[in-house]
Design an enzyme around this catalytic site. Structure first.
Site, PDB file in Angstrom:
ATOM      1  N   LYS A 105       0.865  -1.168   0.000  1.00  0.00           N
ATOM      2  CA  LYS A 105       0.000   0.000   0.000  1.00  0.00           C
ATOM      3  C   LYS A 105       0.911   1.231   0.000  1.00  0.00           C
ATOM      4  O   LYS A 105       1.564   1.521   0.997  1.00  0.00           O
ATOM      5  CB  LYS A 105      -0.896   0.007   1.244  1.00  0.00           C
ATOM      6  CG  LYS A 105      -1.709   1.277   1.395  1.00  0.00           C
ATOM      7  CD  LYS A 105      -2.551   1.277   2.655  1.00  0.00           C
ATOM      8  CE  LYS A 105      -3.093   2.666   2.930  1.00  0.00           C
ATOM      9  NZ  LYS A 105      -3.862   2.739   4.173  1.00  0.00           N
ATOM     10  N   GLY A 166      -8.733   8.569   9.580  1.00  0.00           N
ATOM     11  CA  GLY A 166      -9.125   8.618  10.982  1.00  0.00           C
ATOM     12  C   GLY A 166     -10.202   9.635  11.316  1.00  0.00           C
ATOM     13  O   GLY A 166     -10.573   9.778  12.475  1.00  0.00           O
ATOM     14  N   ALA A 192      -9.914   5.009   3.913  1.00  0.00           N
ATOM     15  CA  ALA A 192      -9.863   6.127   4.869  1.00  0.00           C
ATOM     16  C   ALA A 192     -11.164   6.914   4.938  1.00  0.00           C
ATOM     17  O   ALA A 192     -11.794   7.210   3.927  1.00  0.00           O
ATOM     18  CB  ALA A 192      -8.719   7.091   4.567  1.00  0.00           C
ATOM     19  N   GLY A 193     -11.528   7.217   6.172  1.00  0.00           N
ATOM     20  CA  GLY A 193     -12.621   8.139   6.442  1.00  0.00           C
ATOM     21  C   GLY A 193     -13.943   7.493   6.796  1.00  0.00           C
ATOM     22  O   GLY A 193     -14.859   8.175   7.246  1.00  0.00           O
ATOM     23  N   ASN A 214     -10.135   0.844   9.200  1.00  0.00           N
ATOM     24  CA  ASN A 214      -9.286   0.607  10.368  1.00  0.00           C
ATOM     25  C   ASN A 214      -9.882   1.231  11.620  1.00  0.00           C
ATOM     26  O   ASN A 214     -10.457   0.570  12.462  1.00  0.00           O
ATOM     27  CB  ASN A 214      -7.865   1.122  10.100  1.00  0.00           C
ATOM     28  CG  ASN A 214      -6.890   0.747  11.212  1.00  0.00           C
ATOM     29  OD1 ASN A 214      -7.256   0.345  12.314  1.00  0.00           O
ATOM     30  ND2 ASN A 214      -5.616   0.868  10.953  1.00  0.00           N
TER      31      ASN A 214
END
Lengths: 265, 65
Positions: A105, A166, A192-193, A214
């Site tokens: 990644k 995050g 993300a997000g 995550n």
């Protein structure tokens, strides 16, 4: 019909087929046991890990030990910490030496305040690593032009952000994601997000091939339960996308509007 | 002998790269080694000799998204 939709619908990355469309990041989990139960509940087959120096006070990350011994998971090391293409390429080679995985990644975000990916360095690193035989998964701004360029240099997927890492602000880039998906010939994975399973379902309904989650799982009150909820949302979103979602429009009755209940005269 | 390990000066008795890994209490199969900018694969660590002033990076996987 339902079975036709469920079968033969693997996510293919670097020639490898994955049944799960939920990729999981390993950051921010409280402990190894919670993380492993979340991995299990998510049904994920591809997990990200980061690279760091072995400090004297913390030589090995105990959190990762059970993960690294699981042979059925594909590791996707990230290049987080790299600020330039050269640093990211170096990190990718070191990570490959460590785990043998061809997956990487590419993640280059020089500014710790907003963590936005550097498009120029990301493109250059992705180009070199794809040429060198890596399965390149670049974390990128939601930019349709850049997505096409990354596809052209041989990336296995593109991973545009839904919103800042995050932040939990969801699919702030939905309209741009739509443009990326329309033209892409490689899987588009939102990275993300995402804050909630509903947002993951929305991403899949939009036509995203997968999502990488995550924080939303790791910091949930019950991470394994949240992982399962995300997995179900991803499956629902994918199934809806494949089933063909109706277009929006004017009111349209779902029952006959005959007048038999009205008293005439 | 003094080396620069992970950016910091380090006194060591290690002769080979593998010695340094073990001296620092690290698990060899969980560590990547960069010796003066070159990756040292696991198979070469027992033969790669360290020299005064060498720069060594010892890296491992950590949790991350």
């Amino acid at each position: 019909m339902l079975n036709d939709i469920d079968n033969h619908d693997a996510l293919v990355l670097g020639g490898q087929a994955f049944a799960s469309r939920l990729l999981l990041g390993t950051g921010k989990f409280a402990d190894a046991s919670v993380m492993m139960r979340a991995v299990q509940a998510a049904g994920t087959q591809l997990v990200t890990v980061a690279l760091r120096r072995c400090d004297r006070d913390r030589p090995h990350d105990a959190l990762l030990e059970p993960l690294l011994s699981r042979k059925d998971l594909v590791l996707m090391p990230n290049t987080s910490g790299a600020r330039t293409a050269a640093e990211a390429v170096r990190a990718a080679y070191i990570a490959r030496d460590l785990c043998g995985s061809r997956f990487v990644k590419v993640e280059i975000h020089p500014n710790p305040h907003h963590l936005m990916p550097d498009a120029i360095e990301t493109y250059e690193a992705a180009r070199q690593l794809a040429r060198d035989g890596f399965v390149v998964m670049p974390y990128m701004p939601a930019d349709p032009v850049l997505a096409k360029r990354l596809e052209e240099v041989g990336c296995a997927s593109v991973m545009p952000l839904g919103s800042a890492i995050g932040s939990g602000q969801g699919l702030a880039t939905a309209e741009l994601l739509r443009l990326i998906i329309r033209d892409a010939r490689i899987p588009v994975i939102v990275d993300a997000g995402l804050r909630s399973p509903a947002q993951a379902a929305a991403a899949l309904e939009l036509g995203c091939a997968a999502v990488l989650v995550n924080t939303a799982i790791a910091v949930a009150g019950d991470p394994p339960a949240m992982a399962e909820a995300f997995a179900q949302a991803v499956q629902a979103g994918r199934k809806a996308f494949r089933a063909g979602i109706m277009t929006t429009g004017e009111a349209s009755a779902t029952s006959p509007l005959t007048a038999f209940l009205r008293h005439e005269g | 002998m003094q080396l620069i390990v992970n950016g910091e000066p380090c006194q060591t008795q290690a002769v080979f790269v593998l010695d340094l890994i073990l001296e620092r209490g690290l698990v060899p199969e969980r560590v990547a080694v960069v010796h003066n900018d070159a990756i040292v694969p696991a198979t070469a660590r027992a033969q790669t000799r360290l020299v005064e002033g060498d720069r060594v990076e010892l890296l491992a996987f950590a949790a991350g998204g």
